[in-house]
Design a protein around this motif. Structure first.
Motif, mmCIF file in Angstrom:
data_model
loop_
_atom_site.group_PDB
_atom_site.id
_atom_site.type_symbol
_atom_site.label_atom_id
_atom_site.label_comp_id
_atom_site.label_asym_id
_atom_site.label_seq_id
_atom_site.Cartn_x
_atom_site.Cartn_y
_atom_site.Cartn_z
ATOM 1 N N LEU A 113 -79.860 20.073 -40.033
ATOM 2 C CA LEU A 113 -78.558 19.537 -39.624
ATOM 3 C C LEU A 113 -77.503 20.635 -39.583
ATOM 4 C CD1 LEU A 113 -78.678 16.152 -41.532
ATOM 5 C CD2 LEU A 113 -78.595 16.440 -39.050
ATOM 6 N N HIS A 114 -77.570 21.566 -40.521
ATOM 7 C CA HIS A 114 -76.667 22.731 -40.507
ATOM 8 C C HIS A 114 -76.865 23.532 -39.224
ATOM 9 C CE1 HIS A 114 -74.855 26.580 -41.443
ATOM 10 N NE2 HIS A 114 -76.055 27.152 -41.363
ATOM 11 N N GLN A 115 -78.131 23.790 -38.872
ATOM 12 C CA GLN A 115 -78.417 24.554 -37.652
ATOM 13 C C GLN A 115 -77.878 23.843 -36.415
ATOM 14 O OE1 GLN A 115 -82.669 24.818 -37.934
ATOM 15 N NE2 GLN A 115 -82.618 26.775 -39.036
ATOM 16 N N ALA A 116 -77.974 22.531 -36.402
ATOM 17 C CA ALA A 116 -77.557 21.760 -35.228
ATOM 18 C C ALA A 116 -76.044 21.579 -35.142
ATOM 19 C CB ALA A 116 -78.238 20.392 -35.235
ATOM 20 N N THR A 117 -75.345 21.648 -36.293
ATOM 21 C CA THR A 117 -73.925 21.305 -36.288
ATOM 22 C C THR A 117 -72.996 22.426 -36.715
ATOM 23 O OG1 THR A 117 -73.959 20.539 -38.590
ATOM 24 C CG2 THR A 117 -74.457 18.903 -36.869
ATOM 25 N N GLY A 118 -73.492 23.367 -37.492
ATOM 26 C CA GLY A 118 -72.619 24.390 -38.056
ATOM 27 C C GLY A 118 -71.918 23.934 -39.327
ATOM 28 N N VAL A 119 -72.088 22.673 -39.705
ATOM 29 C CA VAL A 119 -71.525 22.169 -40.963
ATOM 30 C C VAL A 119 -72.342 22.791 -42.092
ATOM 31 C CG1 VAL A 119 -71.171 20.094 -42.381
ATOM 32 C CG2 VAL A 119 -70.724 20.031 -39.902
ATOM 33 N N SER A 120 -71.677 23.196 -43.150
ATOM 34 C CA SER A 120 -72.382 23.894 -44.230
ATOM 35 C C SER A 120 -73.472 23.020 -44.841
ATOM 36 C CB SER A 120 -71.403 24.344 -45.320
ATOM 37 O OG SER A 120 -71.016 23.242 -46.105
ATOM 38 N N ARG A 121 -74.544 23.683 -45.253
ATOM 39 C CA ARG A 121 -75.655 22.969 -45.895
ATOM 40 C C ARG A 121 -75.185 22.258 -47.153
ATOM 41 N NH1 ARG A 121 -78.417 27.914 -44.747
ATOM 42 N NH2 ARG A 121 -77.980 28.448 -46.895
ATOM 43 N N SER A 122 -74.282 22.885 -47.892
ATOM 44 C CA SER A 122 -73.821 22.267 -49.134
ATOM 45 C C SER A 122 -73.041 20.981 -48.849
ATOM 46 C CB SER A 122 -72.990 23.242 -49.969
ATOM 47 O OG SER A 122 -71.828 23.630 -49.271
ATOM 48 N N THR A 123 -72.253 20.967 -47.790
ATOM 49 C CA THR A 123 -71.527 19.740 -47.425
ATOM 50 C C THR A 123 -72.518 18.659 -47.021
ATOM 51 O OG1 THR A 123 -69.546 20.927 -46.735
ATOM 52 C CG2 THR A 123 -69.874 18.727 -45.787
ATOM 53 N N ILE A 124 -73.481 19.022 -46.206
ATOM 54 C CA ILE A 124 -74.484 18.049 -45.775
ATOM 55 C C ILE A 124 -75.253 17.529 -46.981
ATOM 56 C CG2 ILE A 124 -76.618 17.737 -44.453
ATOM 57 C CD1 ILE A 124 -75.353 19.808 -42.434
ATOM 58 N N TYR A 125 -75.711 18.423 -47.813
ATOM 59 C CA TYR A 125 -76.500 18.013 -48.974
ATOM 60 C C TYR A 125 -75.669 17.171 -49.941
ATOM 61 C CZ TYR A 125 -79.785 18.044 -52.793
ATOM 62 O OH TYR A 125 -80.642 17.639 -53.770
#
Length: 187
Positions: free
Chosen positions: A39-51
């Protein structure tokens, strides 16, 4: 007065970006793509935010289900005609992939998705249950009618991976929502 610390949830724009990408990934790549890294790769949103907000693929599925717009449910006052319209709507949703993709993902998910799976299936069955009740069925009759109409369609989509057999589902509606003499079961 301001509060200190992180907000309770992600910003609306972040949620929209992540869940839009998640739906696209789910439809194109399946449940395995709903990781923080992907999801980070697809959106640029940080992995920590996603997680932090969607720590597992099951949580991503849950969020997608929560924001999905409810499908229209036709009502003409004739429960049999309305059940036929529900069959067509459901077959279209299976064919156009979102429902089938969600079902496949929920089946592939671990046991943490059991309640979510049941919630999703209950949502699929609800309009058919409502139509059966409107036709005057109750208890086991409703359960049997819903199972006879919906289960083969889901089986077609998940196991056979083909188009759902609308004609069979329409016959099931006619068989279960009409009296033996062919008249509607309710006035």
């Amino acid at each position: 007065m301001s509060t200190v610390g992180r907000p309770a949830g992600p910003a609306r724009a972040t949620t929209e970006v992540v869940l839009t990408a998640a739906l696209e990934l789910l439809l194109s790549e399946g449940l395995g793509a709903l990781t923080a890294q992907r999801l980070h790769q697809a959106t640029g949103v940080s992995r920590s935010t996603i997680y932090r907000h969607w720590e597992t693929p099951t949580r991503v599925l849950e969020a997608l289900i929560d924001v999905a717009p409810p499908p229209p449910h036709p009502t003409s006052g004739d429960p049999v005609a309305d059940a036929h319209a529900e069959v067509d709507l459901f077959c279209d949703r299976l064919r156009d992939k979102p429902v089938a993709a969600f079902l496949q993902a929920l089946l592939a998910a671990d046991d943490s998705a059991l309640k979510l799976r049941q919630r999703y299936v209950d949502g699929i069955a609800a309009p058919f249950r409502r139509r059966a009740e409107e036709a005057g069925l109750d208890g086991e009759q409703v359960d049997d009618a819903v199972a006879a109409i919906v289960a083969p369609l889901v089986l077609d989509a998940l196991v056979a991976r083909g188009d759902a057999d609308r004609a069979r589902a329409h016959r099931a509606v006619d068989r279960h929502l009409h009296a033996p003499d062919g008249s509607p079961t309710a006035p």
